[in-house]
Design a protein around this motif. Structure first.
Motif, short mmCIF file in Angstrom:
data_model
loop_
_atom_site.label_atom_id
_atom_site.label_comp_id
_atom_site.label_asym_id
_atom_site.label_seq_id
_atom_site.Cartn_x
_atom_site.Cartn_y
_atom_site.Cartn_z
N PRO A 1 0.81 -1.22 0.00
CA PRO A 1 0.00 0.00 0.00
C PRO A 1 0.85 1.27 0.00
O PRO A 1 0.48 2.26 -0.64
CB PRO A 1 -0.82 -0.14 1.29
CG PRO A 1 -0.95 -1.61 1.48
CD PRO A 1 0.38 -2.18 1.05
N ASP B 1 0.63 4.23 -2.72
CA ASP B 1 0.42 5.63 -2.31
C ASP B 1 1.46 6.54 -2.94
O ASP B 1 1.16 7.67 -3.35
CB ASP B 1 0.47 5.75 -0.79
CG ASP B 1 -0.75 5.15 -0.10
OD1 ASP B 1 -1.75 4.89 -0.79
OD2 ASP B 1 -0.68 4.93 1.12
N THR C 1 0.46 7.01 -6.54
CA THR C 1 -0.74 7.85 -6.63
C THR C 1 -0.41 9.32 -6.48
O THR C 1 -1.02 10.19 -7.13
CB THR C 1 -1.76 7.43 -5.56
OG1 THR C 1 -2.21 6.11 -5.84
CG2 THR C 1 -2.96 8.36 -5.53
N PRO D 1 -7.47 0.48 -10.92
CA PRO D 1 -7.11 0.00 -9.59
C PRO D 1 -5.71 -0.62 -9.56
O PRO D 1 -5.17 -1.02 -10.60
CB PRO D 1 -8.16 -1.08 -9.30
CG PRO D 1 -9.22 -0.88 -10.33
CD PRO D 1 -8.54 -0.31 -11.52
N LYS E 1 -3.07 -5.70 -2.44
CA LYS E 1 -4.01 -5.75 -1.33
C LYS E 1 -3.84 -4.53 -0.44
O LYS E 1 -2.71 -4.16 -0.09
CB LYS E 1 -3.77 -7.01 -0.49
CG LYS E 1 -3.97 -8.32 -1.23
CD LYS E 1 -3.55 -9.50 -0.34
CE LYS E 1 -3.60 -10.82 -1.07
NZ LYS E 1 -3.07 -11.92 -0.24
N GLY E 2 -4.94 -3.89 -0.08
CA GLY E 2 -4.88 -2.75 0.82
C GLY E 2 -4.64 -1.42 0.13
O GLY E 2 -4.74 -0.37 0.76
N LYS F 1 -5.57 1.73 -1.88
CA LYS F 1 -6.83 2.45 -2.03
C LYS F 1 -6.73 3.50 -3.12
O LYS F 1 -5.71 4.20 -3.22
CB LYS F 1 -7.22 3.12 -0.72
CG LYS F 1 -7.37 2.17 0.46
CD LYS F 1 -8.53 1.20 0.28
CE LYS F 1 -8.73 0.33 1.51
NZ LYS F 1 -9.79 -0.69 1.31
N GLU G 1 -9.80 9.77 -3.47
CA GLU G 1 -11.15 10.28 -3.72
C GLU G 1 -11.29 10.91 -5.09
O GLU G 1 -12.35 10.87 -5.71
CB GLU G 1 -11.53 11.32 -2.64
CG GLU G 1 -11.78 10.71 -1.27
CD GLU G 1 -12.95 9.75 -1.26
OE1 GLU G 1 -13.95 10.04 -1.96
OE2 GLU G 1 -12.88 8.71 -0.58
N LYS H 1 -12.72 3.97 -10.55
CA LYS H 1 -13.69 3.55 -9.54
C LYS H 1 -14.61 2.46 -10.09
O LYS H 1 -14.94 1.49 -9.39
CB LYS H 1 -14.51 4.76 -9.09
CG LYS H 1 -13.69 5.83 -8.38
CD LYS H 1 -14.55 7.05 -8.04
CE LYS H 1 -13.71 8.14 -7.37
NZ LYS H 1 -14.51 9.35 -7.07
N GLN I 1 -12.74 -0.74 -10.16
CA GLN I 1 -12.55 -1.28 -8.82
C GLN I 1 -13.73 -2.16 -8.41
O GLN I 1 -13.56 -3.18 -7.73
CB GLN I 1 -12.38 -0.15 -7.80
CG GLN I 1 -12.03 -0.62 -6.40
CD GLN I 1 -10.66 -1.25 -6.32
OE1 GLN I 1 -9.66 -0.60 -6.59
NE2 GLN I 1 -10.61 -2.52 -5.94
N ASP J 1 -13.41 -5.88 -7.04
CA ASP J 1 -13.95 -6.29 -5.75
C ASP J 1 -14.91 -7.47 -5.88
O ASP J 1 -15.03 -8.29 -4.96
CB ASP J 1 -14.68 -5.10 -5.08
CG ASP J 1 -13.72 -3.99 -4.68
OD1 ASP J 1 -12.50 -4.24 -4.61
OD2 ASP J 1 -14.19 -2.86 -4.43
#
Length: 442
Positions: free
Chosen positions: A347, A351, A354, A362, A366-367, A369, A372, A379, A382, A386
């Protein structure tokens, strides 16, 4: 990719982008590495060979900077290589001569086969390096049951990009079957909006209805990739595989395409989509970020859904998996290299990326995100991830992709060749390549 990376004439080396019949003996972690590990407490310098396109450069630098900040005793020297076949040849040459960098960026999927990873790369099977890698990703960085890489960036969706404002205006719902998709197009056409943007001037764009339909093919014929690679399954004799060609024919027969589609370009198609003069565009989600500077509404007004099949209960999407970062077997800094790959596939690594590159899909970590302000297409993708409702494009599962597909799909989409005839032409088109690869069954 995509459109195979390196095959489709588009900037993402994928766009496609990528392994079904893969063999060869495994490496053992203790046997990897051409020399001893750097003494504990000393400074280690890792060499990192990566690509030269801006997104790859920015991603690689973000990963290296964040990693070295957290691990000041390890330095990373980045070297950029050209793209396309020239870059492929550099990697193959350096691996074969034992002169590869410690870690390097390369395609996932079937193109990995040419690098003979069992002899040239560190086997990561069962290693903690892979702890955060999503299981769905592992097959595209594996050969002979052994895993060799971690995802370097985000995945790309191949399917239908659509204008959400048009859908809202006309009260439409995202279709889960091809029949629902056709019904939506009828309403869009009645509103004097182009239902399906078609851009055959850039011939590679004609392939998406076929390539992005692979989720539906796999859902109906789970062993198609392996059987196709072995010469046992054909597009013309597999009803689900014939579906993509039929989709192209349907769009032409019903008059859904824009006027002048034969001379329309990718750039014109994307502009139509964002401005809402066209509602649907069979395309790759990874092509959207460059539009943000000119059309900031791209982030919110454009959505994504997979090419609909015949069964709403088996609705899903085809994805072009991320490129990977691998460790050369000749590295003398194995511990540091593994530490870097573990960071990339974490993650924290996601980050870091990003913060530097706005994600259009995506992560396979794992983990990890999405922020926003991620693009709406990311999205939407994703949700499929999921739900476990994705399949990699066929090029990630089989090394066979005929060179004439884009000409064949242009002819179908222009009403010149019937779907069944086109599928048979493509089956013939792939024979030469399969024989060149020395595949059994051909």
């Amino acid at each position: 990719m995509p459109p195979r990376r390196g095959t489709m004439k588009t900037s993402p080396r994928a766009l496609g982008t990528a392994v079904a019949v893969l063999a060869i003996a495994a490496l053992t972690s203790c046997g990897a590495g051409g020399g001893g590990e750097q003494a504990t407490g000393g400074s280690v310098t890792l060499s990192f060979l990566t690509g030269s396109d801006q997104s790859t450069v920015d991603t690689s630098k973000a990963l290296a900077d964040a990693f070295t900040k957290a691990n000041p005793d390890i330095k990373i020297e980045i070297e950029n290589q050209p793209g396309g076949s020239e870059g492929d040849n550099i990697i193959k040459t350096r691996l074969s001569t034992g002169e590869m960098s410690d870690v390097f960026w390369y395609n996932s999927g079937s193109l990995l086969q040419a690098l003979n990873p069992a002899q040239t790369m560190v086997d990561l099977t069962g290693d903690p390096v892979l702890a955060n890698v999503q299981p769905d990703y592992l097959p595209v960085v594996s050969q002979g049951g052994k895993v060799f890489g971690v995802p370097a960036t985000t995945l790309t969706g191949g399917g239908i990009l659509y204008n959400r404002k048009v859908y809202e205006k006309l009260g439409l719902q995202v279709p889960k079957t091809w029949a629902e998709f056709l019904a939506n197009n009828d309403k869009i056409k009645a509103a004097d909006i182009t239902p399906v943007i078609t851009t055959f001037k850039d011939t590679w764009t004609s392939q998406l209805f076929v390539l992005a339909d692979y989720f539906n093919v796999q859902a109906a014929a789970p062993t198609f990739a392996a059987d196709y690679t072995a010469g046992k399954a054909k597009f013309a004799t597999t009803p689900a595989a014939l579906g993509g060609f039929q989709h192209l024919a349907d769009v032409h027969a019903k008059g859904y395409a824009n006027k002048g589609f034969g001379s329309a370009t990718l750039d014109q198609g994307l502009k139509m989509l964002v401005e809402g003069t066209g509602a649907h565009y069979p395309m790759l989600s990874g092509l959207l970020p460059p539009l943000l500077a000119t059309y900031p509404q791209t982030a919110t007004d454009v959505g994504f859904f997979g090419v609909p099949g015949d069964d709403a209960a088996k609705n899903g999407a085809t994805v072009w998996e991320p490129a990977a970062i691998y460790i050369a077997k000749t590295t003398e800094n194995l511990e540091a290299a593994k530490k870097f790959l573990a960071f990339v596939a974490s993650p924290a690594g996601a980050d870091a990326v990003t913060a530097a590159v706005r994600p259009s899909g995506p992560y396979r970590v794992k983990g990890a995100k999405l922020p926003e302000d991620a693009l709406q297409v990311a999205k939407d993708l994703q949700v499929y991830i999921d739900q476990g409702a994705t399949a990699p494009a066929l090029e990630f599962l089989s090394p066979i992709k005929g060179p004439s597909l884009e000409q064949i799909t242009v002819a179908v989409g222009s009403g010149l060749t019937p779907p069944a005839e086109a599928a048979a032409q493509y089956d013939k088109d792939v024979e030469k390549q399969a024989k060149q690869l020395g595949l059994a069954g051909w």
